[in-house]
Motif scaffolding. Structure first.
Motif, mmCIF file in Angstrom:
data_model
loop_
_atom_site.group_PDB
_atom_site.id
_atom_site.type_symbol
_atom_site.label_atom_id
_atom_site.label_comp_id
_atom_site.label_asym_id
_atom_site.label_seq_id
_atom_site.Cartn_x
_atom_site.Cartn_y
_atom_site.Cartn_z
ATOM 1 N N UNK A 1 0.865 -1.181 0.000
ATOM 2 C CA UNK A 1 0.000 0.000 0.000
ATOM 3 C C UNK A 1 0.904 1.234 0.000
ATOM 4 N N UNK A 2 1.561 1.497 -1.127
ATOM 5 C CA UNK A 2 2.619 2.508 -1.153
ATOM 6 C C UNK A 2 2.104 3.919 -0.904
ATOM 7 N N UNK A 3 2.836 4.634 -0.059
ATOM 8 C CA UNK A 3 2.560 6.053 0.145
ATOM 9 C C UNK A 3 3.236 6.807 -0.989
ATOM 10 N N UNK A 4 2.448 7.424 -1.824
ATOM 11 C CA UNK A 4 2.978 8.186 -2.952
ATOM 12 C C UNK A 4 2.604 9.655 -2.790
ATOM 13 N N UNK A 5 3.412 10.518 -3.353
ATOM 14 C CA UNK A 5 3.175 11.965 -3.283
ATOM 15 C C UNK A 5 3.359 12.574 -4.665
ATOM 16 N N UNK A 6 2.562 13.578 -4.951
ATOM 17 C CA UNK A 6 2.726 14.346 -6.179
ATOM 18 C C UNK A 6 2.081 15.701 -5.995
ATOM 19 N N UNK B 1 5.346 10.274 -6.678
ATOM 20 C CA UNK B 1 6.662 9.799 -6.268
ATOM 21 C C UNK B 1 6.570 9.005 -4.973
ATOM 22 N N UNK B 2 7.247 7.863 -4.956
ATOM 23 C CA UNK B 2 7.351 7.091 -3.726
ATOM 24 C C UNK B 2 8.462 7.684 -2.864
ATOM 25 N N UNK B 3 8.393 7.502 -1.546
ATOM 26 C CA UNK B 3 9.447 8.051 -0.689
ATOM 27 C C UNK B 3 10.657 7.135 -0.562
ATOM 28 N N UNK B 4 10.734 6.109 -1.391
ATOM 29 C CA UNK B 4 11.862 5.187 -1.287
ATOM 30 C C UNK B 4 12.370 4.781 -2.664
ATOM 31 N N UNK C 1 17.834 7.539 -4.668
ATOM 32 C CA UNK C 1 16.777 8.539 -4.761
ATOM 33 C C UNK C 1 15.394 7.911 -4.832
ATOM 34 N N UNK C 2 14.430 8.572 -4.238
ATOM 35 C CA UNK C 2 13.049 8.097 -4.291
ATOM 36 C C UNK C 2 12.624 7.907 -5.740
ATOM 37 N N UNK C 3 11.857 6.842 -5.980
ATOM 38 C CA UNK C 3 11.310 6.527 -7.302
ATOM 39 C C UNK C 3 12.298 5.911 -8.268
ATOM 40 N N UNK D 1 9.870 10.873 -15.904
ATOM 41 C CA UNK D 1 8.831 10.935 -14.875
ATOM 42 C C UNK D 1 8.131 9.603 -14.612
ATOM 43 N N UNK D 2 8.679 8.507 -15.084
ATOM 44 C CA UNK D 2 8.149 7.189 -14.742
ATOM 45 C C UNK D 2 9.156 6.555 -13.796
ATOM 46 N N UNK D 3 8.676 6.080 -12.679
ATOM 47 C CA UNK D 3 9.598 5.817 -11.597
ATOM 48 C C UNK D 3 9.757 4.335 -11.302
ATOM 49 N N UNK D 4 10.596 4.034 -10.319
ATOM 50 C CA UNK D 4 11.180 2.717 -10.180
ATOM 51 C C UNK D 4 10.221 1.548 -10.132
#
Length: 326
Positions: free
Chosen positions: A136-141, A158-161, A267-269, A312-315
């Motif tokens: 249940x990932x905490x994501x921010x944008x 963005x994920x914080x990890x 870095x995050x993401x 802008x597409x992340x990990x």
């Protein structure tokens, strides 16, 4: 008497204007031309391919909730509100609605999977911390209100990890089996905030990490691990593996190039893929010996930051928010 009448008329007009403004705020217009019914978004879980970002699509992941946090000029906190998530659309996206935007809002921040975000946390998301939960990932944008109203198609989250992935090149699998290899990473940051510093996408110029976790990430059996955002050159990346049947530990530097003059920050993401290309000797018998050593030529590996190739597409297994015209 005439002057008093004029003064009373002006006071009456001003009171009427204030009353109108209050009414606008009550129905959600906020004086910023927000539709009374709110802003409608689509939430999407993209099915990323191995070729693109070197990971599976996260079938077990879910978005339980989304919170909108509103900021005015200079990132001044205004308010927060739950985002209403509707039913699943035919294309796999989920419709969502922000029903009310406070007056003076300039930027809307979006946070997923925190059902108890406090006022204090919302006031400064770059100083709010939560435990990593990959299911249940905490994501921010964030997105400007002007952009939302103009109908920009997506808001990147963005994920914080960060994620670290281990692979073994085919040429060495016979003596260094991939199925027996795994990651152990320690001396990572004790925590990473929900939002990046300055609410900007971070770079390798990340501020030096000063607080470290005493817990290892990974136990040497998993080839994919999630780690907190950590500055360059301070985390210990260890590979536990068997070479010619003998188990050992190898330390790897996350070097950017063959000169080995600089390392990647975690870095995050971002997804950092370590591919073992050559093994020259047996690993350390003890984990602590590998941790306390410098990366050396017992093992050679290529390290790739998969993020830059995908704008802008992340990990790993990301969510996006898209503005719907519906």
């Amino acid at each position: 008497m005439k002057k008093i009448k004029h003064l009373m008329i002006w006071i009456g007009l001003l009171l009427s204007l204030v009353s109108c403004k209050d009414a606008m705020e009550t129905i959600g217009l906020g004086g910023d031309e927000i539709p009374a019914e709110g802003v409608t978004l689509n939430i999407e879980l993209p099915n990323f391919s191995e070729k693109k970002i070197n990971t599976r699509a996260g079938a077990d992941e879910s978005i339980r909730n989304v919170t909108a946090v509103f900021y005015g000029e200079g990132n001044t906190y205004k308010d927060k509100a739950d985002v209403k998530i509707g039913s699943k659309n035919a294309d796999g996206t989920y419709q969502a609605t922000i029903s009310k935007v406070p007056s003076g809002t300039k930027t809307v921040h979006l946070v997923t999977n925190i059902n108890d975000l406090t006022e204090e946390e919302a006031k400064d998301l770059q100083a709010a911390y939560r435990k990593i939960d990959t299911n249940n990932p905490i994501c921010w944008g964030s997105v400007s209100l002007e952009t939302l109203l103009n109908g920009t198609p997506t808001v990147d989250l963005f994920r914080p990890y960060a994620k670290v992935t281990l692979k073994v090149a085919g040429a060495v699998k016979a003596v260094f089996p991939e199925e027996d290899a795994g990651l152990i990473i320690n001396h990572t940051a004790a925590k990473s905030a929900i939002a990046p510093a300055g609410y900007n996408e971070p770079t390798d110029a990340l501020a030096p990490t000063t607080e470290f976790s005493s817990t290892d990430v990974g136990d040497g059996t998993s080839r994919e691990v999630a780690v907190t955002e950590t500055s360059a050159g301070v985390a210990n990346v260890i590979i536990k593996a068997k070479y010619n049947g003998k188990e050992g530990y190898y330390k790897v530097g996350l070097y950017k190039d063959a000169d080995k003059t600089s390392q990647y920050a975690l870095l995050r993401n971002h997804n950092y893929t370590i591919t073992v290309t050559k093994v020259n000797d047996y690993g350390f018998e003890k984990l602590d010996d590998a941790v306390n050593s410098d990366p050396e030529n017992r093992l050679e590996a290529d390290v790739v930051d998969d993020n830059p190739a995908i704008t802008n597409m992340i990990a790993c297994k990301d969510y996006e928010l898209g503005v719907s015209d519906n």
